[in-house]
Design an enzyme around this catalytic site. Sequence first.
Site, PDB file in Angstrom:
ATOM      1  N   ILE A   3       0.529  14.103  58.301  1.00  0.00           N
ATOM      2  CA  ILE A   3      -0.848  14.368  57.535  1.00  0.00           C
ATOM      3  C   ILE A   3      -1.056  13.665  56.405  1.00  0.00           C
ATOM      4  CG2 ILE A   3      -2.517  16.182  56.754  1.00  0.00           C
ATOM      5  CD1 ILE A   3      -0.854  18.040  58.933  1.00  0.00           C
ATOM      6  N   GLY A  20      13.482  22.920  69.558  1.00  0.00           N
ATOM      7  CA  GLY A  20      13.909  22.073  68.489  1.00  0.00           C
ATOM      8  C   GLY A  20      13.039  22.009  67.095  1.00  0.00           C
ATOM      9  N   LYS A  36       6.652  22.563  49.381  1.00  0.00           N
ATOM     10  CA  LYS A  36       5.586  21.403  49.924  1.00  0.00           C
ATOM     11  C   LYS A  36       4.258  21.963  48.806  1.00  0.00           C
ATOM     12  CE  LYS A  36       6.830  20.930  54.568  1.00  0.00           C
ATOM     13  NZ  LYS A  36       7.051  21.414  56.076  1.00  0.00           N
TER      14      LYS A  36
HETATM   15  N1  HSE Z   1      11.082  22.291  58.853  1.00  0.00           N
HETATM   16  C1  HSE Z   1       9.680  21.985  58.583  1.00  0.00           C
HETATM   17  C2  HSE Z   1       8.669  22.688  59.598  1.00  0.00           C
HETATM   18  C3  HSE Z   1       9.299  20.596  58.864  1.00  0.00           C
HETATM   19  O1  HSE Z   1       9.137  23.595  60.245  1.00  0.00           O
HETATM   20  O2  HSE Z   1       7.446  22.407  59.364  1.00  0.00           O
HETATM   21  C4  HSE Z   1       9.886  19.659  57.696  1.00  0.00           C
HETATM   22  O3  HSE Z   1       9.472  20.008  56.512  1.00  0.00           O
END
Ligand code: HSE
Length: 426
Positions: free
Chosen positions: A140, A191, A209
Site C-alpha cells: 500500500i 500462514g 507501523k
Molecule cells: N505480521 C504483519 C501482519 C505483516 O499481520 O500484518 C508484517 O508487518
Amino acid sequence: MEGNAKTITVGLFGLGTVGTGVVKVLEKRSGLIRNRLGYDVRLKTICVRNLDRAREVNTAKYKVTTNSEHILNDPEINVVVEAMGGIEPARSYIKEALEKGKHVVTANKALISKHGQELFELAAKNGVNLAFEASVCSSIPIIKGIRESFVANSISSISGIVNGTTNFILTKMTSEGRSYESALEEAQQKGFAEADPSFDVGGKDAAQKIAILAMLAFNTAVDPDTVYTEGIQDVTAEDIRFAGNWGYVIKLIALAKKADGNGEGIDMRVHPMLIAKKHPLASVEGELNAVYLNGDLVDGQMFYGKGAGQLPTASAVISDVIDVMKSVAVVRNFNSLPLIDINDLEFSYYLKIPVIDRPGVLYRIAKILATNGISVAELLQPGGKESVPLIIKTHRAKERMMRHAFNELNKLAVVKKGAVMIRIQD
Ligand code: HSE
C-alpha cells in the site's frame, strides 16, 4: 529507451521471504521497468547468513556471499536493499552504506520505527536517499502518499487497520461467530499468523507501523515502545455480536492524531475499537489493510490493499529502488512532540459486565458510573439464568474516570470475571 537506460546496481542483504521476492520480481519485471522508466535494474550481489541453505530462487547469476563488505565496499553498487529484518546487523550495514554514498531501501519496520531519525539524518548528511515503503503495509503506497502526494497538506490524523493477522482473526470472529482461539488457529494454518503470534495479536506490530506513519506526517520521532497498545486477545465473538447489534464492528485500530486546539502533543495509540459500520475502515476485511488519513487540502482519503506477503512487499521494495535514484523526501527537522496521556482523552465506551441477576445490581453499577460522571447512552440485558451480561454504551467520558469506574465495578461481589471495556470511535 533501451540504449539510454541508466543502470542501477543493487546489493541485497537477506534472502528470506522478502529478499527472495525481490529476486523473483527483478527477474520477471526488469524489462518492464526499463521500458516504463528507463532504468536498468541489475542485482549484482546477495549477502546471506548461510551459504548452504536451500533457496527458492536460482542464484547462480549473482555473487552470493556472507561477507557484507562485498556489497558495502563495491563502488559499482549504488543501491543497497536491506531485507534482513531485526535491528542488528541491519542498522550497522545501513549506516555504512549511507556513509559510503549508497542509497538504501529497507522493509524493516522495527529498525525504522526505532532508529529512523538517526538514519534519516545520516542519509541527509551524505546526500543519499533512504526509502522504506515496504515497512508499513507492504504494497500500500501510504509512505509515498504522505511524503509525496500529500506533501502540501497539513495532516491532522491517520488511523488504520495495519495488521493483517488481527484483521483476519476479527473478520472470522465477526462473519462466522468463531472464537478468538479458533480464528487464530486458522490464521496460523493459512500462514497469516506466526507460530508465536504475540507480536501481532498484542498490537506491537501495529504500534511500530503507526510510529513510522506519525514520524512522516508530523516530523516527530516516537519510540513505538511508548505508544499505548492493547491487543485483541480479550475480544470475544459475543462482544462482536453485541457491537454489531448497535451498528458497529470491532477492529484493531492504530491511530495518530495531532492534539486538538492549541496543544502540542500527539494522540497515538493501538487498541480494539468499535467502528460504525458506515466508516470506510469498517468494510476492510480478512488479511487486508487500510489507512485512512485526513489532510487539510484533501480531506479524508483511504489507502487499501494487501499489507503483507512476499510479492506485495517486493513490489514496494522495487518501487523504492527506482525512487531513491530520483529525489525522495527524507524526514527533516525532527520535533519531539509529547504523546498525550490516554487518561486525558475522552471516548464513549462499550462495556460488558457479567453480573449475577438479582435486584439492586443495576442500581449499584449505575451508582458507580454516576459517581464518576459517566452517563449511560444505551443498556441491554440479554436474558439468561443466574448470570447475565449487562451491555452498556456510555456517552463520552474521560478515560481516567472510566478506568476508575471500571476498577470499582470489578470490585463488586455481584460482578463476575471477564468484564470488558472497549472504546468507541465516534
Ligand atoms: N505480521 C504483519 C501482519 C505483516 O499481520 O500484518 C508484517 O508487518
